[in-house]
Motif scaffolding. Structure first.
Motif, PDB file in Angstrom:
ATOM      1  N   CYS A  96      -1.366 -10.973   6.348  1.00 14.10           N
ATOM      2  CA  CYS A  96      -0.895 -10.580   4.896  1.00 14.10           C
ATOM      3  C   CYS A  96      -0.326 -11.575   3.976  1.00 14.10           C
ATOM      4  N   GLN A  97       0.081 -12.756   4.658  1.00 11.57           N
ATOM      5  CA  GLN A  97       0.701 -13.843   3.882  1.00 11.57           C
ATOM      6  C   GLN A  97       1.688 -13.481   2.727  1.00 11.57           C
ATOM      7  N   GLY A  98       2.727 -12.734   3.191  1.00  7.16           N
ATOM      8  CA  GLY A  98       3.522 -12.115   2.062  1.00  7.16           C
ATOM      9  C   GLY A  98       3.261 -10.890   1.286  1.00  7.16           C
ATOM     10  N   ALA A  99       2.093 -10.268   1.705  1.00  9.11           N
ATOM     11  CA  ALA A  99       1.813  -9.326   0.830  1.00  9.11           C
ATOM     12  C   ALA A  99       1.552  -7.850   1.664  1.00  9.11           C
ATOM     13  N   CYS A 100       2.521  -7.891   2.700  1.00 13.17           N
ATOM     14  CA  CYS A 100       2.458  -6.767   3.915  1.00 13.17           C
ATOM     15  C   CYS A 100       3.412  -5.603   3.151  1.00 13.17           C
ATOM     16  N   LYS A 101       2.523  -4.503   2.869  1.00  8.65           N
ATOM     17  CA  LYS A 101       3.019  -3.351   2.347  1.00  8.65           C
ATOM     18  C   LYS A 101       3.969  -3.378   1.354  1.00  8.65           C
ATOM     19  N   ASN A 102       3.467  -4.249   0.087  1.00  2.74           N
ATOM     20  CA  ASN A 102       4.086  -4.683  -0.739  1.00  2.74           C
ATOM     21  C   ASN A 102       4.516  -3.603  -2.055  1.00  2.74           C
ATOM     22  N   ILE A 103       3.847  -2.435  -1.736  1.00  2.22           N
ATOM     23  CA  ILE A 103       4.192  -1.422  -2.694  1.00  2.22           C
ATOM     24  C   ILE A 103       5.009  -0.100  -2.019  1.00  2.22           C
ATOM     25  N   PRO A 104       6.185  -0.261  -2.431  1.00  4.13           N
ATOM     26  CA  PRO A 104       7.341   0.808  -1.699  1.00  4.13           C
ATOM     27  C   PRO A 104       6.841   2.292  -1.632  1.00  4.13           C
ATOM     28  N   GLY A 105       6.604   2.833  -0.512  1.00  4.48           N
ATOM     29  CA  GLY A 105       6.491   4.193  -0.209  1.00  4.48           C
ATOM     30  C   GLY A 105       4.719   4.446  -0.276  1.00  4.48           C
ATOM     31  N   ALA A 106       4.039   3.395  -0.488  1.00  5.48           N
ATOM     32  CA  ALA A 106       2.662   3.587  -0.386  1.00  5.48           C
ATOM     33  C   ALA A 106       2.096   3.958   1.170  1.00  5.48           C
ATOM     34  N   GLN A 107       0.965   4.891   1.102  1.00  2.00           N
ATOM     35  CA  GLN A 107       0.565   5.296   2.303  1.00  2.00           C
ATOM     36  C   GLN A 107      -0.899   5.002   2.280  1.00  2.00           C
ATOM     37  N   LEU A 133       0.146   3.271 -14.350  1.00  2.00           N
ATOM     38  CA  LEU A 133       1.157   3.674 -15.322  1.00  2.00           C
ATOM     39  C   LEU A 133       2.417   3.989 -14.262  1.00  2.00           C
ATOM     40  N   PRO A 134       3.586   3.874 -14.753  1.00  2.00           N
ATOM     41  CA  PRO A 134       4.681   4.121 -13.809  1.00  2.00           C
ATOM     42  C   PRO A 134       5.072   5.503 -13.410  1.00  2.00           C
ATOM     43  N   ASN A 135       5.737   5.739 -12.382  1.00  2.00           N
ATOM     44  CA  ASN A 135       5.881   6.927 -11.657  1.00  2.00           C
ATOM     45  C   ASN A 135       5.127   8.223 -11.642  1.00  2.00           C
ATOM     46  N   ILE A 136       3.676   7.630 -11.749  1.00  2.00           N
ATOM     47  CA  ILE A 136       2.564   8.717 -11.536  1.00  2.00           C
ATOM     48  C   ILE A 136       1.791   8.290 -10.389  1.00  2.00           C
ATOM     49  N   GLN A 137       1.463   9.387  -9.441  1.00  2.00           N
ATOM     50  CA  GLN A 137       0.895   9.007  -8.390  1.00  2.00           C
ATOM     51  C   GLN A 137      -0.424   8.313  -8.588  1.00  2.00           C
ATOM     52  N   GLN A 138      -0.892   7.570  -7.759  1.00  2.00           N
ATOM     53  CA  GLN A 138      -2.297   6.742  -8.074  1.00  2.00           C
ATOM     54  C   GLN A 138      -2.993   6.866  -6.738  1.00  2.00           C
ATOM     55  N   ILE A 139      -4.116   7.503  -6.591  1.00  2.00           N
ATOM     56  CA  ILE A 139      -4.943   7.522  -5.630  1.00  2.00           C
ATOM     57  C   ILE A 139      -6.195   6.491  -5.533  1.00  2.00           C
ATOM     58  N   ASN A 185     -13.990   8.382  12.030  1.00  2.00           N
ATOM     59  CA  ASN A 185     -15.360   8.986  12.277  1.00  2.00           C
ATOM     60  C   ASN A 185     -16.370   8.251  11.340  1.00  2.00           C
ATOM     61  N   GLU A 186     -17.331   8.752  11.357  1.00  2.00           N
ATOM     62  CA  GLU A 186     -18.634   7.888  10.348  1.00  2.00           C
ATOM     63  C   GLU A 186     -18.497   8.147   8.931  1.00  2.00           C
ATOM     64  N   ASP A 187     -17.256   8.951   8.455  1.00  2.00           N
ATOM     65  CA  ASP A 187     -17.501   8.877   6.935  1.00  2.00           C
ATOM     66  C   ASP A 187     -16.883   7.865   6.280  1.00  2.00           C
ATOM     67  N   ASN A 188     -16.052   6.975   7.025  1.00  2.00           N
ATOM     68  CA  ASN A 188     -15.399   5.546   6.525  1.00  2.00           C
ATOM     69  C   ASN A 188     -14.725   5.798   5.429  1.00  2.00           C
ATOM     70  N   ASN A 189     -13.763   6.828   5.665  1.00  2.00           N
ATOM     71  CA  ASN A 189     -12.738   6.897   4.430  1.00  2.00           C
ATOM     72  C   ASN A 189     -11.423   6.199   4.690  1.00  2.00           C
ATOM     73  N   CYS A 190     -11.205   5.423   3.340  1.00  2.00           N
ATOM     74  CA  CYS A 190     -10.213   4.511   3.288  1.00  2.00           C
ATOM     75  C   CYS A 190      -9.311   4.669   2.026  1.00  2.00           C
ATOM     76  N   THR A 191      -8.328   5.413   1.880  1.00  2.00           N
ATOM     77  CA  THR A 191      -7.521   5.854   0.638  1.00  2.00           C
ATOM     78  C   THR A 191      -5.920   5.462   0.566  1.00  2.00           C
ATOM     79  N   LEU A 192      -5.760   4.799  -0.262  1.00  2.00           N
ATOM     80  CA  LEU A 192      -4.269   4.221  -0.560  1.00  2.00           C
ATOM     81  C   LEU A 192      -3.779   5.013  -1.735  1.00  2.00           C
ATOM     82  N   VAL A 193      -2.590   5.415  -1.398  1.00  2.00           N
ATOM     83  CA  VAL A 193      -1.807   6.504  -2.293  1.00  2.00           C
ATOM     84  C   VAL A 193      -0.614   5.772  -2.550  1.00  2.00           C
ATOM     85  N   PHE A 194      -0.057   5.733  -3.931  1.00  2.00           N
ATOM     86  CA  PHE A 194       1.056   5.218  -4.091  1.00  2.00           C
ATOM     87  C   PHE A 194       1.590   5.617  -5.564  1.00  2.00           C
TER      88      PHE A 194
END
Length: 95
Positions: free
Chosen positions: A39-50, A1-7, A56-65
């Motif tokens: 990345c072949q053109g897909a480098c950081k393709n969402i403006p403002g994404a973090q 959905l637009p303009n709603i933070q996604q995690i 450590n060993e909890d293996n956390n990867c989170t994309l917020v946009f």
């Protein structure tokens, strides 16, 4: 959905218990003295994404946009594993 933070939590796992981290793919990574475009053109393709990852060993990867409009977006991430004794050293593998 637009303009709603996604995690988006991205599951990562290493079978032999190495530390696993994610990072943005790069268009100029040096591997064995060669420049690789991960990345072949897909480098950081969402403006403002973090991207958040653990070292450590909890293996956390989170994309917020927050998508500006509804639609499809593509990003390129690298997931790498590291020796527990050297979590900030050279990656053992990268995908």
């Amino acid at each position: 959905l637009p303009n709603i933070q996604q995690i988006l939590n991205i599951p990562m796992y290493d079978i032999d218990s190495d530390y696993v981290q994610c990072r943005w793919a790069s268009n100029a990574t040096i591997v064995n003295s060669r420049t690789i475009n991960e990345c072949q053109g897909a480098c950081k393709n969402i403006p403002g994404a973090q991207l958040f990852t653990s070292v450590n060993e909890d293996n956390n990867c989170t994309l917020v946009f927050t998508a500006p409009i509804q639609g499809y977006y593509i990003v390129a991430l690298q997931i790498e594993d590291f020796m527990p004794s050297s979590p900030n050293g050279s990656a053992l593998s990268s995908i």
